[in-house]
Write an enzyme that holds these catalytic residues in place. Structure first.
Site, short mmCIF file in Angstrom:
data_model
loop_
_atom_site.label_atom_id
_atom_site.label_comp_id
_atom_site.label_asym_id
_atom_site.label_seq_id
_atom_site.Cartn_x
_atom_site.Cartn_y
_atom_site.Cartn_z
N ARG A 1 0.83 -1.21 0.00
CA ARG A 1 0.00 0.00 0.00
C ARG A 1 0.86 1.25 0.00
NH1 ARG A 1 -4.89 -0.67 4.29
NH2 ARG A 1 -5.39 1.35 3.31
N ILE B 1 10.12 -12.35 -6.12
CA ILE B 1 11.17 -12.79 -7.04
C ILE B 1 12.56 -12.61 -6.44
CG2 ILE B 1 9.76 -12.32 -9.08
CD1 ILE B 1 11.41 -9.75 -9.47
N CYS C 1 -1.13 -11.66 -7.39
CA CYS C 1 -0.02 -11.38 -6.49
C CYS C 1 0.14 -9.87 -6.45
CB CYS C 1 1.24 -12.10 -6.93
SG CYS C 1 1.67 -11.91 -8.67
N TRP D 1 2.09 -11.23 -12.93
CA TRP D 1 2.78 -11.89 -14.04
C TRP D 1 3.90 -12.83 -13.57
CZ3 TRP D 1 3.40 -6.26 -15.72
CH2 TRP D 1 4.34 -5.61 -14.94
N ASP D 2 4.01 -13.10 -12.28
CA ASP D 2 5.01 -14.05 -11.78
C ASP D 2 4.36 -15.18 -10.98
OD1 ASP D 2 7.40 -12.88 -12.83
OD2 ASP D 2 7.23 -11.29 -11.34
#
Length: 764
Positions: A327, A352, A413, A417-418
């Protein structure tokens, strides 16, 4: 004429844009030590201390005395000089290659060459995939149509969206509609052009939702369970920020996904002929919640069905602390108070940066020489298997929610895109057997990873000027590792084998094919990468028997429920351990393939190496059976025992399956393995055994039925290890005592107290 002009232009490009150059030979007696691919030209050939080293515009080739290493240049992550004379080459797939030189000057020269070669390209066309395709077109000009078909993916990939909507049975008349709001990627650059949304959600609402979701990645449906009607959707995080922003259209869309599932399930039982849900709302007119409720309740069919949508599960891959921390950067998570009939679950999966750190620790461990004594504890400290366990648990939660609870799931997430494609794609594999076929797996990768914008260029480091190491992470490799874990637990449920996944790992980074170039479908369309490069599915095609799982059964479990505990997961040795070095087989070309029917049914003795994975080794009849009651050692022993008890040559011949010369036949005539002993040798030994058997029969008569005798020194006839070497009961059937011979034989010896004494193991 246009085709000839285009063809000649392609030939000009191949010869002028990607010209061949003569190699630089450090010694006159050296030559190129490998067969070059189309468009590949060798730049340097030299002699290391104990090896021949060569580098082309595609690979690094090192020929040691006892092994050969081929490493695609884009698979190399870093090169450094150690101990002055040694090159230490670290690969992106966890491998490390070491090469020793005789002089410091030579070592530094090769270091300089490799550092320049592995640098991310300034222009995408500098990658070898473009030169490879251009030279393939030049070489096969007379067979352009055939070459084009072999270089392109199949129709199941090119028309995947329409085929998937029809296959999964979406009710596009009442519950769902295909929105073209992202045509030409004008709404979200990292999303596909066609999106599945609830039928009453307008394009105007989708625009408002895109402004509230990270990178405009709106909730879009990607899967429908054909039995329950529940769906899986995916999106980016909501941009709540510290101010606690809300978006009414976003809340409406999320609730509408659950309502559409209820409409879809009910319409399968009774069509909604009078429902206004089938109207076209793409003109931008808004439909309020009141209008939606009235449209539902005004229909007598809907009233009779009493539609009650199931509670939607919002699966956030992050931890709650990470979601709240986002946030501060303008992100956040859904507040259950604002999303009625929804449940939010946080999976606490690592980002990641943690995954990259874990992978680097795993790579350091796997390349230690010699093997560390504290291997297991060191493997635990890398946390790699723990990350796999969390990912599998998240996917299993999706499966149970959709299949058992009949509830829809929304996965996201931070950016979507992961971790999002990891969970969604793994859940689809567990739910749907189609995605466990070669064809379905290709569709799955193209849809969840390529169409929805996984950043392959940044994560793999082969994009234009992709110098930022913080953007690199083996996200796709981690997902393939999970698929491999599923293969281990369900060996009959996947049409493709481990070699298929190993080859896919290699070509994710190799840049021999253009499938995994760029960060999104929009970039691939703008750069024409699909037209100017070959597809990796041209080699990993369903007809390639080298990648076919011989144990596959289409009648295996429909829904898979794997064991996700860390203790049930194993390290993927075929990829991570140095015993399987990355190489570039010469048959990774797109030359016209031989007819699959002309190729023998292949089987590799090992799949722990990239070497010649597509090639066939042994023929199928030579496969060793995994059944201990059918292997040849047991069969030889069984035959010798039968001979020893005096069955004679003829009875022994009767025991051998008919119709096979030296080959044992299992159920339904399946060959289980060759008998090592030739027919004539067997006959000769049979006579010798017959003489011994006659003498032993006399001895047995003298000793009595209850005494032990010493035989040929082998285990019992059931393949069990029954204790003392060569001891058998007088029945002559081995230690099991499970079958009786002639009268008075095969009974258990009696102890002095009158009870039977166990000899060997009990009967089965």
């Amino acid at each position: 004429m246009e085709e000839e002009g285009q063809q000649s232009l392609e030939c000009i490009q191949a010869n002028q844009i990607f010209p061949r150059k003569p190699p630089v030979l450090e010694q006159d007696d050296l030559q190129v030590p490998y067969a070059e691919l189309h468009g590949e030209f060798t730049q340097y050939v030299g002699r290391a201390e104990d090896a021949i080293i060569a580098m082309s515009n595609y690979r690094l080739h090192i020929k040691f005395k006892e092994s050969i290493v081929n490493v695609p240049l884009q698979l190399i992550e870093s090169v450094e000089s150690r101990d002055m004379f040694q090159l230490h080459i670290t690969c992106k797939d966890c491998k490390v290659v070491r090469c020793q030189f005789s002089t410091l000057e030579q070592c530094q020269e090769w270091l300089k060459r490799l550092v320049a070669a592995i640098r991310p390209p300034a222009h995408l066309e500098e990658l070898f995939a473009f030169a490879y395709h251009a030279w393939c077109v030049d070489v096969y000009t007379g067979e352009k149509e055939q070459h084009g078909q072999l270089c392109r993916p199949g129709d199941h990939v090119t028309s995947r969206f329409k085929s998937e909507v029809e296959r999964m049975g979406f009710d596009t008349q009442n519950a769902w509609r295909v929105s073209h709001i992202n045509s030409k990627h004008k709404l979200c650059p990292s999303y596909p052009q066609q999106l599945l949304v609830p039928a009453w959600i307008t394009d105007k609402e989708l625009e408002n939702v895109a402004a509230f979701r990270s990178w405009k990645r709106i909730p879009a449906v990607v899967y429908r369970h054909q039995r329950t009607g529940a769906v899986i959707a995916r999106c980016g995080q909501p941009e709540v920020s510290w101010w606690g922003w809300r978006n009414a259209d976003d809340e409406h869309l999320v609730q509408s996904i659950a309502k559409a599932c209820a409409v879809d399930s009910s319409s399968a039982l009774k069509p909604l002929t009078h429902s206004s849900c089938s109207r076209d709302f793409s003109n931008g007119t808004d439909l309020s919640d009141t209008d939606f409720e009235s449209s539902m309740t005004n229909s007598s069919e809907v009233e009779s069905l009493a539609i009650q949508p199931h509670k939607l599960l919002i699966l956030d891959a992050r931890s709650y602390a990470a979601a709240v921390a986002n946030r501060a950067k303008g992100g956040g998570c859904e507040c259950p108070e604002y999303y009625p009939n929804c449940e939010v679950v946080f999976m606490s999966m690592a980002n990641i940066h943690s995954i990259r750190k874990s992978f680097q620790a795993l790579r350091f461990l796997c390349t230690q020489m010699p093997d560390p004594a504290n291997w297991l504890s060191a493997l635990e400290n890398t946390k790699w298997l723990q990350h796999l366990s969390l990912l599998l648990k998240a996917a299993l939660l999706v499966v149970n929610t959709v299949d058992r609870d009949h509830r829809p799931v929304l996965v996201h997430c931070s950016d979507g895109w992961d971790r999002t494609p990891q969970i969604a794609a793994l859940g689809k594999i567990l739910l749907d057997p189609y995605y466990r076929t070669v064809e379905g797996f290709q569709v799955l990768v193209e849809t969840e990873w390529l169409d929805f914008g996984h950043k392959f260029a940044d994560r793999c480091g082969h994009g234009e000027n992709a110098e930022d190491l913080n953007e690199r992470c083996p996200v796709f490799l981690q997902w393939l590792d999970c698929v491999h874990q599923l293969q281990r637990q369900f060996p009959c449920s996947f049409e493709f084998n481990e070699a298929f996944l190993v080859k896919l790992v290699q070509h994710t980074y190799s840049c021999l094919y253009g499938t995994f170039l760029c960060n999104s479908g929009k970039e691939r369309e703008e750069r024409l990468s699909q037209e100017k490069t070959c597809s990796v599915w041209s080699i990993l095609r369903p007809a390639n028997r080298a990648f076919r799982n011989m144990l596959y059964s289409s009648h295996s479990e429909t829904v898979l429920h794997p064991v996700c505990h860390v203790r049930n997961l194993l390290l993927w040795t075929a990829v991570y351990l140095p015993s399987s070095l990355p190489t570039t087989p010469s048959d990774d070309s797109c030359a016209p393939y031989p007819n699959p029917e002309d190729q023998p049914l292949g089987r590799r003795s090992k799949t722990r190496s990239f070497d010649n994975l597509p090639s066939a080794c042994e023929v199928f009849p030579n496969r060793r059976s995994s059944d201990p009651s059918l292997n040849e050692k047991w069969q030889d022993h069984r035959r010798s025992l039968e001979l020893n008890i005096g069955t004679g040559a003829e009875s022994d011949q009767d025991e051998r399956p008919a119709g096979q010369n030296g080959t044992l036949v299992g159920p339904a005539g399946l060959r289980t393995g060759p008998v090592d002993r030739a027919q004539d040798e067997s006959d000769g030994e049979r006579g010798e055994h017959g003489e011994r058997d006659g003498q032993r029969h006399e001895d047995r008569k003298a000793e009595g039925g209850g005494a032990k005798r010493r035989g040929g020194g082998a285990s019992c006839v059931r393949g069990h290890d029954c204790g003392a070497d060569g001891e058998r009961s007088a029945g002559g059937n081995g230690g099991c005592g499970g079958s009786r011979g002639p009268a008075g034989e095969g009974q258990r010896p009696r102890r002095q107290d009158g009870r039977a004494r166990r000899t060997g193991c009990l009967p089965e």
